[in-house]
Structures are given as C-alpha cells and as structure tokens.
Write an enzyme that holds these catalytic residues in place. Structure first.
Site, PDB file in Angstrom:
ATOM      1  N   HIS A 171       0.823  -1.204   0.000  1.00  0.00           N
ATOM      2  CA  HIS A 171       0.000   0.000   0.000  1.00  0.00           C
ATOM      3  C   HIS A 171       0.859   1.256   0.000  1.00  0.00           C
ATOM      4  CE1 HIS A 171      -3.798  -2.188   1.650  1.00  0.00           C
ATOM      5  NE2 HIS A 171      -3.693  -2.265   0.346  1.00  0.00           N
ATOM      6  N   GLU A 208      -3.517 -13.759 -21.161  1.00  0.00           N
ATOM      7  CA  GLU A 208      -2.561 -13.531 -20.078  1.00  0.00           C
ATOM      8  C   GLU A 208      -1.959 -14.831 -19.561  1.00  0.00           C
ATOM      9  OE1 GLU A 208      -4.684 -11.627 -16.861  1.00  0.00           O
ATOM     10  OE2 GLU A 208      -6.506 -12.745 -17.320  1.00  0.00           O
ATOM     11  N   ASP A 219       0.491 -10.702 -16.141  1.00  0.00           N
ATOM     12  CA  ASP A 219       0.387 -12.133 -15.842  1.00  0.00           C
ATOM     13  C   ASP A 219       1.043 -12.983 -16.926  1.00  0.00           C
ATOM     14  OD1 ASP A 219      -0.758 -12.178 -13.343  1.00  0.00           O
ATOM     15  OD2 ASP A 219      -2.806 -12.123 -14.079  1.00  0.00           O
ATOM     16  N   CYS A 248      -3.134  -4.322 -22.464  1.00  0.00           N
ATOM     17  CA  CYS A 248      -3.590  -3.563 -21.296  1.00  0.00           C
ATOM     18  C   CYS A 248      -2.723  -3.759 -20.058  1.00  0.00           C
ATOM     19  CB  CYS A 248      -5.043  -3.918 -20.962  1.00  0.00           C
ATOM     20  SG  CYS A 248      -5.299  -5.624 -20.425  1.00  0.00           S
TER      21      CYS A 248
END
Length: 574
Positions: free
Chosen positions: A192, A435, A459, A506
C-alpha cells in the site's frame, strides 16, 4: 563511505538530497497486570481508543482522496476493516479478560502475534498486509498511551525520507514538495505504501534490507533512482552531476508532455494509436481525461466487490457502468468481469486458502462455478451497454471451452433481459484477456470465438517465466522483454489479425515507452495503461515511424537475450 545499492524501483523518478532517517514508529509497553475489578474500565479504554482511531482514519481517507484518487484512498477502508475484524479484536479482548492485561499490553501482543504469523507465511500479499496490521495497531496504541506521532521535518529544506518501513498513514502526512524521494529497507512494489508513493509522484526505491554495508545517517547525501531501483549513498561529485542531468531531463520531459496531452497519438507516417486508461473506479475518469485518454481499455471491476460483507447488486453495478458509459460518450469502455482469487480475499465468497492462489481458483474459474454472481454482473453490463459503447472481457482464459461456457451464460442473461423488456446492445462485443501462455498458444482457435483480444502482459510475463511478480527475491527475473514473452505476444497478434479481430494490450508493458516500436511494428493500435503513463507513450508514438519500428522489431525478434533487446529499444528512445 560511498555505496551503490540495487533495490526495487517502485515509483519512477530521480531524487537527490540529504537524508532524513525516520525513527521506528513503535513504543515500549511495560508488562503489567491490572486489578480484575478494573476490567470494565479497561474495556472502555479499549473501545474509546478504537473509536478515536476510526475517526482519525476516516479523516485521513477524506483528506487524501482528492490528492491521490479513490482507489488509493480505499487503502484506508482496509485499515477500518482491521478495527472491525472479529479475529483481531477477539485476540485483544481475550488477553484483557482472561489474563488481566492492560489494553495497551493486549494490543501490543496481538500486533506482534499477527505480524509474526503473516511474516512466516510464504505469501508476499500477506507479508505486505502485516504492515497494515502494524499501522492500525500502532495507531490504536498511540491513543491508548496518549503518545504523540513521530513528526517529520517542518522546515522548508527538502529531504530524502529513509525508513525501515513506511505505513500509508505516515505517507498521508508527507508534503510532496518537501519529500524529494523515499528509501525503504522493506516492502514490495504492491504494498500500500508503494501504491501511494506512485500516486503522489514521489520516487521510491525499496527492498534494501541486508544490502547496505553501513546504515544511512540523517544528513547523508542520497540519490534515489526510482526507475532502475538504485540508491547511491554519499556519491562522488561526478555521479551527482550525471544524475542531476537525468533529473532535469525528467522534469523537462514532464513539462513538455503537458503540451501534447490533447493531441492525437499518431506516428510521423500517420498510423493512429488509441491510448485508453486502466481504471478501478469511475472517480478515475477525470484523471484519465486530464492525461488525454481515449476511453477505458480496462475497467477492473473487482474493486466494486471488495471491502464489503456481501456482493454488489445488479442495480449497484449498473449505476457504476452507466456512469462510465455516459462519461466516455462515444469512446469505448472495456469492462473486465470479476477477477479475484486467493490473493484478493472476499469473506462472502468463502474462497479456500491456497498455497499458490495465482495458479488456483480464480477469475473466470470462479465465475463459471458461481453463475449467480457472474450473471448478475453480466446483466448489469448488458443494461449499461444500451447507453454507450461498452465491451465485455473475460479474464484468465485458458481454453475454448471456458469462452463458450462464459458466452452461454451471457446469452442466458440476454434472454432474461429481453423477457423483462430491458434494453441492451444485442451486438455487445465480447473479448478475452490473453494472459496465460496456454491462451497465447491457441490464440488462432480462441479468435474464432470472440470479437477482440486484450493482452495482459503482467500475468503473461509471470506465467511464462514462472516468476512471482510480488516476490522481491526474484523480482530481477520478471522481464517483459524476455524473448519468450515477445514471441507469445507476436503469435497472439498475428492470430488476431488473421482472424480479423481487434487486438490490444492492457498490461504495464503497454505503458512502457520502450515497447512502442514493438506495438507499431506488429500493427497494434490499441493500448491501455495507467492514466499517468499516457503522455509518455503518446510522445513515443508521435516521434516514431512504422517503417523504422519494423526494422527495430526485426532485430528484436531475432535477439536471443533480454540484454540485446533492451539495448535495441533504448537506442530507439535516445
């Protein structure tokens, strides 16, 4: 002593300045028993501390939302959830009630217990969540002890912040004008704290623990190279001069990029590329507009499902997708269906614990099992498609059977809406993520089933190279320019073009300017990325020609090592 240390670049940029070493945000809590007669008072102290902590976190969340956006501010929803977590709170209450320990002692022991437990797990996601437990626990301790927070320098002199670890709560209080860069000894790119540093635009290098021969001291001159993950400590003047040139060029480039935000992404020989934004909430649409996005190339819907005790209803989802469609008007919005698994736990799904959640029960596999959940989302997407150019995309496809099964459920949803008299786009475009290597290898067969492909490079790299992209020990092996990855991408694009369907990209690689020659040479004209990456990619497109890129790409695809490939692509940028 001069040191050059290789860490992990988690937020791009160059920072040069004097270090300020942040003391550890922890307090010594004396071991003491309380009188059993004071049990009620001790519980009241605990509950007062929890209430104060919640109010403080809510204030921080509202304060930060406008600065870094909705997705990043939702980090503090996870902190609020910890204070409501029955397992964590039962541990604290049990220590008070059964062992007659003071509230602060019980909180400290509970923090230590859960942090140790998470650190022992062979799971980077859970290790990084241990910092959230410490952050929330220390906030609660602060209120119980009446202790002040550790403050940062308040003078106008900018500095490089150095810390063993840095919590999101501490990052909230940083002034980006004063904090030139950050060095963290611990943490990962998906923590985070790293997410917030990127949102604030502060260069960050982490993962230096055990690599520094002499600790950084407050006042040391430090260089932070957030792009390549390098930290220089007490560097010589020639190194400083070299990095000053790079830093000034970086700032100048950022100023120049603002001038082309509203211009099209078109090459010198008139090949047009559509640059879309990857978003996780509709609040990010304005940021996408400010950076010149042409629609949404990836709407990650899983964030609609997170941090709640029950799944979102059809009406809730329809409202969100409708807002995206109406905002983008004639520009397309590609909505990816629910992509969750053991790495993104949701209590109401009762997902099993897995040794390797990235190879487990996730994404389309869950949706095909939980057809009630899947159809609810598909109905909401379909209804929104009546109001704008929405497209739907299924994640983690590995076989033709999965695509056919997903399309069958989509047809069932269409039939229900027809019967109910609710409008939708009968020709809703259907696509899949490529992916997984298995999908890339049968791309020619999959292309017969769908209207478009979107290559998810994050991925695809991870699965092709067998490298956990969140494991800092092998992070150096995660390489999107590995020859095997590039060949899978080329094969996928060729299969799509042969079938006459659209193909886009993407993943993070779409936002890397070095990859532009590959996309242009292959004829890929749809890229989707983080909004803030759009101007840099647009600039790379606008200074290129397709013919020049084809010559570079030919050499790239003939190269056998990533080093050769990276040299070729860097030469194109210079």
């Amino acid at each position: 002593m001069t040191q050059k240390v290789q860490g992990i670049g988690a937020s791009a940029g160059i920072a040069i300045g004097k270090a300020f070493v942040l003391p550890t945000w922890e307090w010594d809590v004396p071991e003491e028993k309380m009188d059993p007669a004071d049990l009620a008072r001790e519980f009241e102290r605990l509950y007062d501390g929890i209430r104060s902590s919640k109010h403080e976190i809510e204030f921080i969340k509202s304060e930060i939302k406008e600065m870094v956006g909705s997705e990043e501010s939702c980090i503090f929803d996870a902190h609020l959830a910890i204070l409501d977590d029955p397992i964590f709170m039962n541990e604290i209450q049990g220590l008070i009630q059964r062992q007659y320990k003071a509230a602060e002692v019980a909180v400290k022991e509970a923090i230590d217990h859960f942090v140790t437990m998470f650190d022992l797990l062979d799971d980077e996601y859970m290790k990084e969540r241990a910092l959230d437990i410490k952050d929330v626990g220390n906030r609660l301790l602060k209120h119980l002890l009446g202790a002040p927070e550790i403050t940062l320098p308040t003078d106008a002199q900018p500095y490089i912040l150095v810390a063993k670890e840095l919590s999101p709560s501490q990052l909230v209080h940083l002034n980006p004008k004063n904090v030139l860069g950050i060095v963290m000894l611990q943490g990962g790119k998906t923590s985070h704290s790293a997410i917030m540093a990127r949102a604030l635009g502060i260069p960050l290098v982490l993962g230096l623990e055990g690599k520094i021969s002499k600790p950084i001291q407050t006042g040391d001159t430090v260089i932070v190279d957030g792009e390549y993950g390098i930290v220089h400590i007490a560097p010589p003047l020639d190194v400083i001069s070299c990095y000053e040139v790079r830093r000034d060029a970086y700032v100048q480039e950022a100023d120049e990029l603002q001038k082309i935000v509203s211009l099209p992404a078109v090459t010198l020989d008139d090949f047009n590329v559509q640059l879309g934004a990857n978003i996780s909430s509709t609040r990010e649409l304005n940021i996408a507009d400010q950076n010149g996005a042409e629609g949404v190339g990836l709407f990650r819907t899983e964030f609609i499902y997170m941090d709640r005790s029950y799944p979102p209803s059809e009406a809730e989802q329809f409202t969100v997708y409708l807002e995206a469609a109406e905002h983008c008007k004639e520009k397309s919005v590609i909505i990816r269906t629910l992509d969750v698994g053991g790495d993104k736990p949701m209590d109401y799904l009762n997902l099993p614990e897995e040794d390797n959640p990235f190879l487990g029960y996730r994404a389309i596999r869950i949706c095909l099992d939980r057809q009630d959940l899947f159809k609810t989302q598909l109905r909401a997407i379909l209804r929104a498609s009546a109001h704008g150019p929405i497209m739907v995309m299924f994640p983690m496809i590995t076989s033709v059977n999965e695509v056919q099964a997903a399309k069958s459920i989509l047809e069932d949803a269409k039939a229900e809406l027809r019967e109910e008299g609710l409008p939708f786009n009968e020709e809703l475009p259907v696509g899949i993520m490529i992916e997984v290597p298995a999908a890339a290898m049968i791309a020619d067969q999959l292309a017969k089933e769908v209207d478009f492909f979107s290559i998810g490079t994050n991925d695809l790299v991870q699965y092709t190279l067998a490298v956990d992209r969140m494991n800092e020990q092998i992070a150096h092996m995660y390489d999107p320019f590995h020859p095997a990855v590039l060949r899978l991408i080329r094969y996928t694009v060729q299969a799509a073009k042969q079938a006459g369907i659209m193909v886009g990209v993407c993943g993070e690689m779409a936002g890397d300017p070095r990859a532009v020659p590959i996309w242009l040479a292959l004829g890929v004209n749809k890229l989707s990325m983080s909004s803030r990456s759009i101007p840099r990619v647009k600039a790379a497109v606008r200074r290129s020609t397709v013919e020049q890129c084809k010559r570079i790409a030919q050499s790239v695809f003939e190269s056998g090592t990533k080093e050769e490939i990276e040299i070729l692509l860097e030469q194109q940028r210079s």
